[in-house]
Scaffold this active site. Structure first.
Site, short mmCIF file in Angstrom:
data_model
loop_
_atom_site.label_atom_id
_atom_site.label_comp_id
_atom_site.label_asym_id
_atom_site.label_seq_id
_atom_site.Cartn_x
_atom_site.Cartn_y
_atom_site.Cartn_z
CB CYS A 81 -0.23 31.65 44.18
SG CYS A 81 -1.11 30.24 43.51
CG ASP A 121 0.18 27.31 44.53
OD1 ASP A 121 1.40 27.42 44.66
OD2 ASP A 121 -0.64 27.53 45.43
CB CYS A 171 -2.10 26.62 48.77
SG CYS A 171 -3.78 26.75 48.17
CB CYS A 173 -7.26 27.82 46.15
SG CYS A 173 -6.25 29.04 47.01
FE1 FES Z 1 -2.36 29.40 44.93
FE2 FES Z 1 -4.01 28.38 46.64
S1 FES Z 1 -2.59 29.95 47.01
S2 FES Z 1 -3.77 27.83 44.57
#
Ligand code: FES
Length: 164
Positions: free
Chosen positions: A37, A39, A67, A111
């Site tokens: 993602c 992140d 997130c 995550c």
């Molecule tokens: Fe990427 Fe949660 S959606 S860490």
């Protein structure tokens, strides 16, 4: 006491996260980025020595461009690893680190893995995550945002809401 849903637990933990922020003079630091993602999460750790000579985690803090679930897991995980030896902390899976929130749905498991990998990056010299623990963790230029500049180029930075 009424049961609250996983979503509500995550929202509550992310709204008032524990241990969020850079740690000055940390003993270890780990940064990871999710290829799923984009992140990112950074974890700082400070150790202390107990009377019996055991070296344990005194405190852990984090910063995240991630997130709500990653923030919630980092919040509970930084509490969970307090008082554990590095080996004990490293033995915890993403599932165990997120356990105070409840079982995560399959699409949110990564995550928790982001937090697990940041912990591994900080504590395990053999870790192959994006960046390893660094002796420059006390540097003012070591904030996550400082290091996520465009020259890094590899990351899609996803900044969610305000982080106060
Ligand atoms: Fe990427 Fe949660 S959606 S860490």
């Amino acid at each position: 006491m009424t049961d609250i849903s996983l979503t509500e637990k995550i929202e509550r933990a992310a709204a008032e996260p524990q241990n969020m922020g850079e740690m000055v003079a940390a003993d270890a630091m780990g940064t990871v980025g999710s290829t799923n993602c984009g992140d990112m999460l950074r974890l700082w750790i400070k150790f202390k020595e107990e009377k019996n000579g055991r070296r344990v985690i005194d405190r852990a803090t984090f910063q995240s461009f991630g997130c709500q679930t990653a923030i919630a897991v980092a919040s509970v995980a930084t509490e969970l690893i307090r008082g554990k030896t590095p080996e004990e902390a490293l033995s915890l899976s993403g599932e165990e680190l997120s356990a105070p929130l409840g079982a995560l749905p399959p699409m949110k498991i990564h995550c928790a893995q982001l937090v697990e990998e940041a912990l591994r990056s900080a504590l395990d010299p053999a870790s192959e995550t994006i960046s390893k623990k660094s002796s420059s963790c006390a540097s003012p230029a070591s904030t996550l945002s400082d290091q996520l500049n465009p020259q890094a180029g590899k990351f899609k930075i996803n900044i969610l809401g305000s982080t106060t």
